[in-house]
Design an enzyme around this catalytic site. Sequence first.
Site, PDB file in Angstrom:
ATOM      1  CB  SER B  12     139.657 -39.485 -14.238  1.00 16.56           C
ATOM      2  OG  SER B  12     141.013 -39.368 -13.960  1.00 16.56           O
ATOM      3  CG  HIS B  39     140.809 -39.833 -10.370  1.00 20.52           C
ATOM      4  ND1 HIS B  39     140.759 -40.696 -11.419  1.00 20.52           N
ATOM      5  CD2 HIS B  39     140.209 -40.469  -9.332  1.00 20.52           C
ATOM      6  CE1 HIS B  39     140.165 -41.820 -11.050  1.00 20.52           C
ATOM      7  NE2 HIS B  39     139.806 -41.707  -9.793  1.00 20.52           N
ATOM      8  CG  ASP B 132     138.568 -45.283  -9.979  1.00 21.72           C
ATOM      9  OD1 ASP B 132     138.057 -46.295  -9.472  1.00 21.72           O
ATOM     10  OD2 ASP B 132     138.763 -44.220  -9.358  1.00 21.72           O
TER      11      ASP B 132
END
Lengths: 282, 189
Positions: B12, B39, B132
Amino acid sequence: MDSTDTELEDIEVELLVRALQRRHGYDFGQYSPASLKRRIQQLAHTQGDGTISRLIERVLHEPGFLQVVLEGLSVPVSEMFRDPPVFRALREQVLPVLASYPQINIWQAGCAHGQEVYSLAILLEEEGLYERTQIYATDFNESALRQAQEGIYPAKEAQLWSRNYLEAGGRHTLADYYSARYELIKLDQRLRRNVIFANHNLVADEVFCEAQLVVCRNVLIYFSDALQDRTLALFRHSLVRGGFLCLGTRESLDFAPSAKDFTPVDAGLRIYRLGGRSAVRG
Amino acid sequence: MPAPQAVVLGCSAGGLAALETVLAQLDPALPQALIVCCHTGSSDVGLFCELLALHSALPVAEAAERHPARGGVVHVAPSGYHLLLETDHRFSLSIDPKVCYSRPAIDVLFASAAAAYRERLVGVLMTGANHDGASGLAEIRRRGGIAVVQDPQDAEAPSMPQAALDLAGADHCLPLQQIGPLLNRLCLP
Ligand SMILES: C[S@@+](CC[C@H](N)C(=O)[O-])C[C@H]1O[C@@H](n2cnc3c(N)ncnc32)[C@H](O)[C@@H]1O
């Protein structure tokens, strides 16, 4: 969980799918397994004390539980004017062609909570075509359909949707089409005047109407190749010659034999026309 | 032990630079499919793929719905969709709700890849500012796959690798610079 446990879970998924089919006539056997399994696991978590077997029991014995399962397996996630370039292309390339028809029928399949229905209605209104348009908005999720008719959404969505609307070539501001109260917005109910909301299951039901445009975005991504192909054939039967089909921007038609009947208008935006190039001229 | 068939990578905040480092060190002869979920917050990963391709030893492409994961290719999850693998190693997309405020979510990719590749999978989790990927990595380990986590002390954003270590643990926990060479060792016969 060791490997026998995970295999056990695969068996449970299979049995749940069979139970839904035999007991209620809903066939999820041709949905893409990976995401279906994920949603079933989530349902087991929220509705089945953590086990799929418990879901199966409830599906078989509890009246009313079917609706809960359908709502859990359907994914009514949507946005107004999601992928603005698509709505811009509908406005600039598709609607001018539809304008040549005295009566315009649009079928929006898998309408979720109606965000795209209202988006289409706004486009048609702004292009002066809405008076002679009928939108058929269908989904198999009854509670999503009810919410779609109400047109009420969380106000925190409005900012993104307003931006989408403008990027899609909107002529006013989105706020002209809704009223805001507390944490909610409500779409102008006049936008609904030419919309018929109806329950229709793409897996089991027949052609819904004769349409010049079918919009079905991000629904076929949940279907296996065979079901995707069957649904495309359904759209082909529904469309007039030269009619338009609009799919989600990341959907692939590379494994669907029925795709040969559609010619890209804008392949990147997944807008197609029924018939070969020669058939759709003019 | 049979060689892995695929490598899934999740990251991310700080992910682009981390991926560039790892992909640059890969052996161009790797026969595995590499599948990336990062992400990016952008609405189109096209540019992200181009930037990665500048550094990557292997070709980079956006993962295409229904198409198979191909060996020797880095597939990147498209923006706005969850990316999943089917048991026949083809890609599926979904727009199910966000997971850990993210779509694509690393958990969704990892869990589905774990079911599809079982013990023949390597999962790599790197820098990021949320949690995540932790449960996805746990799923990979449960199925007998190999878990690789970037050392949180070495990560631009440590919370994601730390969350993974806390929940899933790791077979290998090491600084970014050593992840590419490790993948070569794990993946090449
Ligand atoms: C992810 S939403 C897509 C919403 C919207 N078209 C969009 O792209 O923003 C998918 C919708 O398809 C509906 N759906 C799934 N399977 C269906 C079926 N067999 N028949 C009719 N609708 C279905 C779901 O109920 C859900 O509302």
